[in-house]
Motif scaffolding. Structure first.
Motif, PDB file in Angstrom:
ATOM      1  N   GLY A  74       0.829  -1.196   0.000  1.00 52.67           N
ATOM      2  CA  GLY A  74       0.000   0.000   0.000  1.00 52.67           C
ATOM      3  C   GLY A  74       0.861   1.241   0.000  1.00 52.67           C
ATOM      4  O   GLY A  74       2.002   1.234   0.465  1.00 52.67           O
ATOM      5  N   ALA A  75       0.313   2.338  -0.521  1.00 58.01           N
ATOM      6  CA  ALA A  75       1.055   3.595  -0.578  1.00 58.01           C
ATOM      7  C   ALA A  75       0.140   4.749  -0.213  1.00 58.01           C
ATOM      8  O   ALA A  75      -0.991   4.837  -0.701  1.00 58.01           O
ATOM      9  CB  ALA A  75       1.659   3.808  -1.960  1.00 58.01           C
ATOM     10  N   MET A  76       0.643   5.642   0.640  1.00 54.92           N
ATOM     11  CA  MET A  76      -0.119   6.794   1.091  1.00 54.92           C
ATOM     12  C   MET A  76      -0.072   7.900   0.041  1.00 54.92           C
ATOM     13  O   MET A  76       0.910   8.061  -0.670  1.00 54.92           O
ATOM     14  CB  MET A  76       0.438   7.296   2.417  1.00 54.92           C
ATOM     15  CG  MET A  76      -0.254   8.524   2.967  1.00 54.92           C
ATOM     16  SD  MET A  76       0.464   9.031   4.542  1.00 54.92           S
ATOM     17  CE  MET A  76      -0.253   7.779   5.607  1.00 54.92           C
ATOM     18  N   GLY A  77      -1.146   8.667  -0.008  1.00 56.38           N
ATOM     19  CA  GLY A  77      -1.176   9.819  -0.908  1.00 56.38           C
ATOM     20  C   GLY A  77      -2.587  10.093  -1.376  1.00 56.38           C
ATOM     21  O   GLY A  77      -3.478   9.244  -1.291  1.00 56.38           O
ATOM     22  N   SER A  78      -2.810  11.288  -1.876  1.00 57.21           N
ATOM     23  CA  SER A  78      -4.114  11.659  -2.417  1.00 57.21           C
ATOM     24  C   SER A  78      -4.354  10.920  -3.726  1.00 57.21           C
ATOM     25  O   SER A  78      -3.452  10.262  -4.264  1.00 57.21           O
ATOM     26  CB  SER A  78      -4.156  13.169  -2.661  1.00 57.21           C
ATOM     27  OG  SER A  78      -3.237  13.507  -3.702  1.00 57.21           O
ATOM     28  N   ARG A  79      -5.545  11.064  -4.270  1.00 59.57           N
ATOM     29  CA  ARG A  79      -5.830  10.421  -5.561  1.00 59.57           C
ATOM     30  C   ARG A  79      -4.981  11.042  -6.671  1.00 59.57           C
ATOM     31  O   ARG A  79      -4.547  10.328  -7.596  1.00 59.57           O
ATOM     32  CB  ARG A  79      -7.317  10.534  -5.867  1.00 59.57           C
ATOM     33  CG  ARG A  79      -8.182   9.813  -4.842  1.00 59.57           C
ATOM     34  CD  ARG A  79      -9.632   9.681  -5.268  1.00 59.57           C
ATOM     35  NE  ARG A  79     -10.449   9.218  -4.145  1.00 59.57           N
ATOM     36  CZ  ARG A  79     -10.501   7.969  -3.731  1.00 59.57           C
ATOM     37  NH1 ARG A  79      -9.785   7.035  -4.347  1.00 59.57           N
ATOM     38  NH2 ARG A  79     -11.260   7.628  -2.699  1.00 59.57           N
ATOM     39  N   ALA A  80      -4.731  12.353  -6.571  1.00 61.55           N
ATOM     40  CA  ALA A  80      -3.862  12.991  -7.567  1.00 61.55           C
ATOM     41  C   ALA A  80      -2.441  12.450  -7.457  1.00 61.55           C
ATOM     42  O   ALA A  80      -1.782  12.171  -8.472  1.00 61.55           O
ATOM     43  CB  ALA A  80      -3.886  14.507  -7.380  1.00 61.55           C
ATOM     44  N   THR A  81      -1.951  12.289  -6.202  1.00 60.91           N
ATOM     45  CA  THR A  81      -0.616  11.708  -5.999  1.00 60.91           C
ATOM     46  C   THR A  81      -0.570  10.294  -6.542  1.00 60.91           C
ATOM     47  O   THR A  81       0.411   9.879  -7.174  1.00 60.91           O
ATOM     48  CB  THR A  81      -0.251  11.722  -4.505  1.00 60.91           C
ATOM     49  OG1 THR A  81      -0.201  13.070  -4.046  1.00 60.91           O
ATOM     50  CG2 THR A  81       1.089  11.048  -4.258  1.00 60.91           C
ATOM     51  N   HIS A  82      -1.645   9.541  -6.289  1.00 58.98           N
ATOM     52  CA  HIS A  82      -1.706   8.161  -6.781  1.00 58.98           C
ATOM     53  C   HIS A  82      -1.613   8.129  -8.304  1.00 58.98           C
ATOM     54  O   HIS A  82      -0.874   7.296  -8.870  1.00 58.98           O
ATOM     55  CB  HIS A  82      -3.007   7.509  -6.318  1.00 58.98           C
ATOM     56  CG  HIS A  82      -3.271   6.185  -6.947  1.00 58.98           C
ATOM     57  ND1 HIS A  82      -2.500   5.076  -6.703  1.00 58.98           N
ATOM     58  CD2 HIS A  82      -4.221   5.791  -7.858  1.00 58.98           C
ATOM     59  CE1 HIS A  82      -2.953   4.047  -7.408  1.00 58.98           C
ATOM     60  NE2 HIS A  82      -3.995   4.462  -8.115  1.00 58.98           N
ATOM     61  N   ALA A  83      -2.324   9.022  -8.983  1.00 58.77           N
ATOM     62  CA  ALA A  83      -2.299   9.032 -10.448  1.00 58.77           C
ATOM     63  C   ALA A  83      -0.898   9.337 -10.967  1.00 58.77           C
ATOM     64  O   ALA A  83      -0.407   8.690 -11.914  1.00 58.77           O
ATOM     65  CB  ALA A  83      -3.300  10.057 -10.970  1.00 58.77           C
ATOM     66  N   ARG A  84      -0.229  10.320 -10.349  1.00 63.32           N
ATOM     67  CA  ARG A  84       1.143  10.635 -10.773  1.00 63.32           C
ATOM     68  C   ARG A  84       2.082   9.468 -10.487  1.00 63.32           C
ATOM     69  O   ARG A  84       2.972   9.153 -11.289  1.00 63.32           O
ATOM     70  CB  ARG A  84       1.628  11.891 -10.044  1.00 63.32           C
ATOM     71  CG  ARG A  84       0.966  13.174 -10.491  1.00 63.32           C
ATOM     72  CD  ARG A  84       1.720  14.378  -9.968  1.00 63.32           C
ATOM     73  NE  ARG A  84       1.698  14.437  -8.510  1.00 63.32           N
ATOM     74  CZ  ARG A  84       0.758  15.052  -7.794  1.00 63.32           C
ATOM     75  NH1 ARG A  84      -0.253  15.654  -8.411  1.00 63.32           N
ATOM     76  NH2 ARG A  84       0.820  15.070  -6.477  1.00 63.32           N
TER      77      ARG A  84
END
Length: 312
Positions: A238-248
């Motif tokens: 798993g990785a933490m971050g917003s959905r925008a961070t996830h997309a990048r």
């Protein structure tokens, strides 16, 4: 007994005697499984449980009796019929062995210490609470602690490490920053490693037992770490971050050659939807998802399910 190995060892190391009440048989519905235990030290302190609090008061007196020189014995609890009689409210029956841990031989106590260190351990006990090899009343086993790799040593990692260690995980914290990756910040961690995660993972392959929680927001760390973790047999990544961070992050992982099948394993944004935002609440969300994945459970409210509450 082995579920309270850490508590037992702390008391033994302080020179105390320790008596345990260990569940040796369960019939029907019961709050705790075979092997669950409740311990009383000679200083009067207690730890653990064998029920939801229904029978512990009676067991305290029984443990004190053994501390005072009484014999080990076996007692069963079902639904209490008499007013004030100790019993379970869930309808099942448990059989409990009340025994002096301090009297165990060195070999059995070595197994207790193995369990306290997160290693696999096994102890066989007879009806008098003695270590035995043939025809035991109960065989107590504990597997090695579940390994959890926490990448990033921020405040979310501090909270997750504390919570996960309390739930029996062997947590390794991995961060390249000496100021953050310290044992003082992570006293509950099995290990604190100061290294670049991608480099460290190249020398320390993950196993199928591993869970990996990437709590950084730095693609210099995230991409090589997740590339290695997703290529491994680790059961949870798993990785933490917003959905925008996830997309990048996903775009960067694709550019690094990570294929769609591996990317489908990535749980991001990390955690279950619990609604919290503090480091402690986020840690609870992450650990809940790790436990859910380990057991192959649904994460649904138990009030909406019909399957047994306690899995074998």
């Amino acid at each position: 007994m082995l579920d309270q190995a850490g508590e037992i060892c702390r008391r033994l190391d302080a020179g105390q005697r320790v008596v345990a009440a260990t569940v040796v048989r369960v019939v029907g519905s019961a709050p705790r499984a075979v092997g669950s235990s409740f311990v009383v030290g000679s200083d009067g302190t207690v730890a653990g449980s064998v029920s939801g609090g229904c029978v512990e008061s009676d067991l305290v007196e029984r443990c004190r009796g053994v501390l005072d020189g009484g014999p080990a014995h076996v007692v069963s609890y079902g639904v209490g019929d008499e007013l004030g009689e100790p019993g379970l409210t869930c309808g099942g029956t448990i059989t409990v062995l009340v025994h002096d841990v301090t009297a165990l031989p060195a070999g059995a106590l070595h197994q207790v210490r193995r369990a306290a260190e997160g290693l696999d351990a096994c102890v066989l006990l007879d009806a008098q609470g003695r270590s035995c090899t043939d025809d035991p009343l109960v065989t107590l086993r504990t597997p090695a602690a579940h390994p959890l790799l926490v990448v990033g040593a921020g405040e979310h990692a501090v909270a997750l490490t504390r919570l996960a260690a309390g739930c029996g995980f062997a947590v390794t914290v991995l961060d390249q920053r000496p100021l953050f990756a310290t044992k003082e910040r992570f006293p509950d961690a099995y290990a604190v490693v100061r290294d670049w995660p991608g480099r460290w993972l190249a020398a320390h392959p993950l196993t199928a037992s591993h869970a990996v929680a990437v709590l950084t927001h730095d693609q210099r760390v995230d991409v090589p770490t997740l590339t290695a973790a997703l290529a491994s047999p680790a059961r949870y990544v798993g990785a933490m971050g917003s959905r925008a961070t996830h997309a990048r992050r996903v775009a960067a992982l694709r550019a690094a050659g990570v294929g769609p099948e591996a990317l489908a394993r990535l749980r991001s944004p990390i955690g279950l939807d619990l609604g919290g935002s503090t480091p402690q609440e986020v840690a609870l969300s992450v650990l809940a998802e790790v436990v859910m994945a380990r057991h192959g459970a649904t994460g649904r409210p138990l009030s909406t399910t019909t399957t047994p509450l306690h899995r074998g």
